[in-house]
Scaffold this motif. Sequence first.
Motif, PDB file in Angstrom:
ATOM      1  N   GLN A 163      25.267 131.773 158.922  1.00  0.00           N
ATOM      2  CA  GLN A 163      25.685 133.309 159.273  1.00  0.00           C
ATOM      3  C   GLN A 163      26.398 133.985 158.164  1.00  0.00           C
ATOM      4  N   GLN A 164      25.725 134.250 157.007  1.00  0.00           N
ATOM      5  CA  GLN A 164      26.337 134.819 155.965  1.00  0.00           C
ATOM      6  C   GLN A 164      26.798 136.167 156.310  1.00  0.00           C
ATOM      7  N   LEU A 165      26.095 137.020 156.960  1.00  0.00           N
ATOM      8  CA  LEU A 165      26.338 138.551 157.332  1.00  0.00           C
ATOM      9  C   LEU A 165      27.382 138.411 158.326  1.00  0.00           C
ATOM     10  N   MET A 166      27.483 137.720 159.222  1.00  0.00           N
ATOM     11  CA  MET A 166      28.512 137.576 160.230  1.00  0.00           C
ATOM     12  C   MET A 166      29.737 137.136 159.666  1.00  0.00           C
ATOM     13  N   HIS A 167      29.766 136.401 158.547  1.00  0.00           N
ATOM     14  CA  HIS A 167      31.060 136.013 157.807  1.00  0.00           C
ATOM     15  C   HIS A 167      31.735 137.240 157.008  1.00  0.00           C
ATOM     16  N   ALA A 168      30.622 138.061 156.599  1.00  0.00           N
ATOM     17  CA  ALA A 168      31.178 139.006 155.791  1.00  0.00           C
ATOM     18  C   ALA A 168      31.674 140.169 156.398  1.00  0.00           C
ATOM     19  N   THR A 169      30.908 140.359 157.802  1.00  0.00           N
ATOM     20  CA  THR A 169      31.228 141.684 158.608  1.00  0.00           C
ATOM     21  C   THR A 169      31.889 141.370 159.810  1.00  0.00           C
ATOM     22  N   GLY A 170      31.815 140.247 160.365  1.00  0.00           N
ATOM     23  CA  GLY A 170      32.327 139.879 161.797  1.00  0.00           C
ATOM     24  C   GLY A 170      31.582 140.632 162.852  1.00  0.00           C
ATOM     25  N   GLY A 171      30.297 141.358 162.481  1.00  0.00           N
ATOM     26  CA  GLY A 171      29.863 142.155 163.615  1.00  0.00           C
ATOM     27  C   GLY A 171      28.358 142.040 163.940  1.00  0.00           C
ATOM     28  N   VAL A 172      27.854 141.044 163.948  1.00  0.00           N
ATOM     29  CA  VAL A 172      26.270 140.929 164.001  1.00  0.00           C
ATOM     30  C   VAL A 172      26.030 139.841 164.801  1.00  0.00           C
ATOM     31  N   HIS A 173      24.874 139.751 165.430  1.00  0.00           N
ATOM     32  CA  HIS A 173      24.407 138.615 166.059  1.00  0.00           C
ATOM     33  C   HIS A 173      23.184 137.731 165.267  1.00  0.00           C
ATOM     34  N   VAL A 184      18.778 123.352 162.864  1.00  0.00           N
ATOM     35  CA  VAL A 184      18.798 124.759 162.607  1.00  0.00           C
ATOM     36  C   VAL A 184      17.723 124.886 161.359  1.00  0.00           C
ATOM     37  N   LEU A 185      16.492 125.647 161.785  1.00  0.00           N
ATOM     38  CA  LEU A 185      15.302 125.952 160.594  1.00  0.00           C
ATOM     39  C   LEU A 185      15.450 127.307 159.930  1.00  0.00           C
ATOM     40  N   ARG A 186      15.832 128.115 160.611  1.00  0.00           N
ATOM     41  CA  ARG A 186      15.893 129.660 160.286  1.00  0.00           C
ATOM     42  C   ARG A 186      16.768 130.445 161.068  1.00  0.00           C
ATOM     43  N   VAL A 187      17.332 131.270 160.457  1.00  0.00           N
ATOM     44  CA  VAL A 187      18.336 132.172 161.080  1.00  0.00           C
ATOM     45  C   VAL A 187      18.272 133.640 160.816  1.00  0.00           C
ATOM     46  N   CYS A 188      18.088 134.681 161.474  1.00  0.00           N
ATOM     47  CA  CYS A 188      18.188 135.993 161.190  1.00  0.00           C
ATOM     48  C   CYS A 188      19.157 136.780 161.957  1.00  0.00           C
ATOM     49  N   GLU A 189      19.966 137.749 161.276  1.00  0.00           N
ATOM     50  CA  GLU A 189      21.033 138.514 161.612  1.00  0.00           C
ATOM     51  C   GLU A 189      20.583 140.022 161.992  1.00  0.00           C
ATOM     52  N   ASP A 190      21.356 140.534 162.913  1.00  0.00           N
ATOM     53  CA  ASP A 190      21.211 141.828 163.172  1.00  0.00           C
ATOM     54  C   ASP A 190      22.416 142.508 164.070  1.00  0.00           C
ATOM     55  N   VAL A 191      22.589 143.727 163.965  1.00  0.00           N
ATOM     56  CA  VAL A 191      23.585 144.415 164.807  1.00  0.00           C
ATOM     57  C   VAL A 191      23.154 144.243 166.260  1.00  0.00           C
ATOM     58  N   GLY A 192      21.965 144.211 166.655  1.00  0.00           N
ATOM     59  CA  GLY A 192      21.220 143.951 167.996  1.00  0.00           C
ATOM     60  C   GLY A 192      20.909 142.686 168.277  1.00  0.00           C
ATOM     61  N   ARG A 193      21.196 142.056 169.387  1.00  0.00           N
ATOM     62  CA  ARG A 193      20.703 140.623 169.546  1.00  0.00           C
ATOM     63  C   ARG A 193      19.089 140.776 169.726  1.00  0.00           C
TER      64      ARG A 193
END
Length: 272
Positions: A163-173, A184-193
Amino acid sequence: MKFETETERTGSQERSVLRRRGLAAQDASRSTDHVAEEVPVALVVNGISHAVMMVTPRELEAFALGFALTEGLVGKAADVFDIELREYARSFEVALTIAQEDFMQLKQQRRSMAGRSGCGVCGIESLELLDLQPGRITAAALHDADALSPAIARAAAELGAHQQLMHATGGVHAAAWCAVDGAVLRVCEDVGRHNALDKLIGHLARDGVDLQRGFVFMSSRASYELVRKAARMHIPMLATISAPSTLAIDIASAAGIKLVSFCRQDGCVEYT
């Protein structure tokens, strides 16, 4: 299908902030913070605008393909012939070219939707289009009683490292694709779950991954639209860190999906 290489995007921007660490005015200091991006993304199908969603602007081609599949615009990834990404000053457009048969069906069930990052049904034209009675999925249940908890524990332990984007911003799913044993094989992040899940589905569909041989692990609550999307893709299990809603439980039960929430390294709660 190949996704074009997008311009390097982190999914966040630096903004000036005033940090307050105590009660006195002199305890404040100026610095910068990384904030998750949220921009309008228009989805255009065979030249006709279909939806505008608020999305973190990265992996947008995967998002468009996943959205087309999980919202029933097409029946399979091969029915999407082309995806073209266009960038504007403060927005994006993703143009999809889909099979004519799918497009004709879409026109008959026209859905004009202005979506928000936290809503999966904004702008829908009638209650009948909510699709609250999905068919039963064909995949068998993944886990017996002895194997479930270790798989959830492993997924919960490994998710944070992705969760690189979560670590940077604290605001994504985050939406993670996990092997049967919880790896865990693949992860995608976004402001919307649901956007994060669509991005994940888009990547998996492009790569031809068998969606019946793994499960989805979400960093969010289990909302109805996540279960509905999983049911469309015949994913046998959805696991979430936070709580489910009653509608999510009902749809998972109707579809034959194992729904597991409050997932931690030391336990979880099965709802179906």
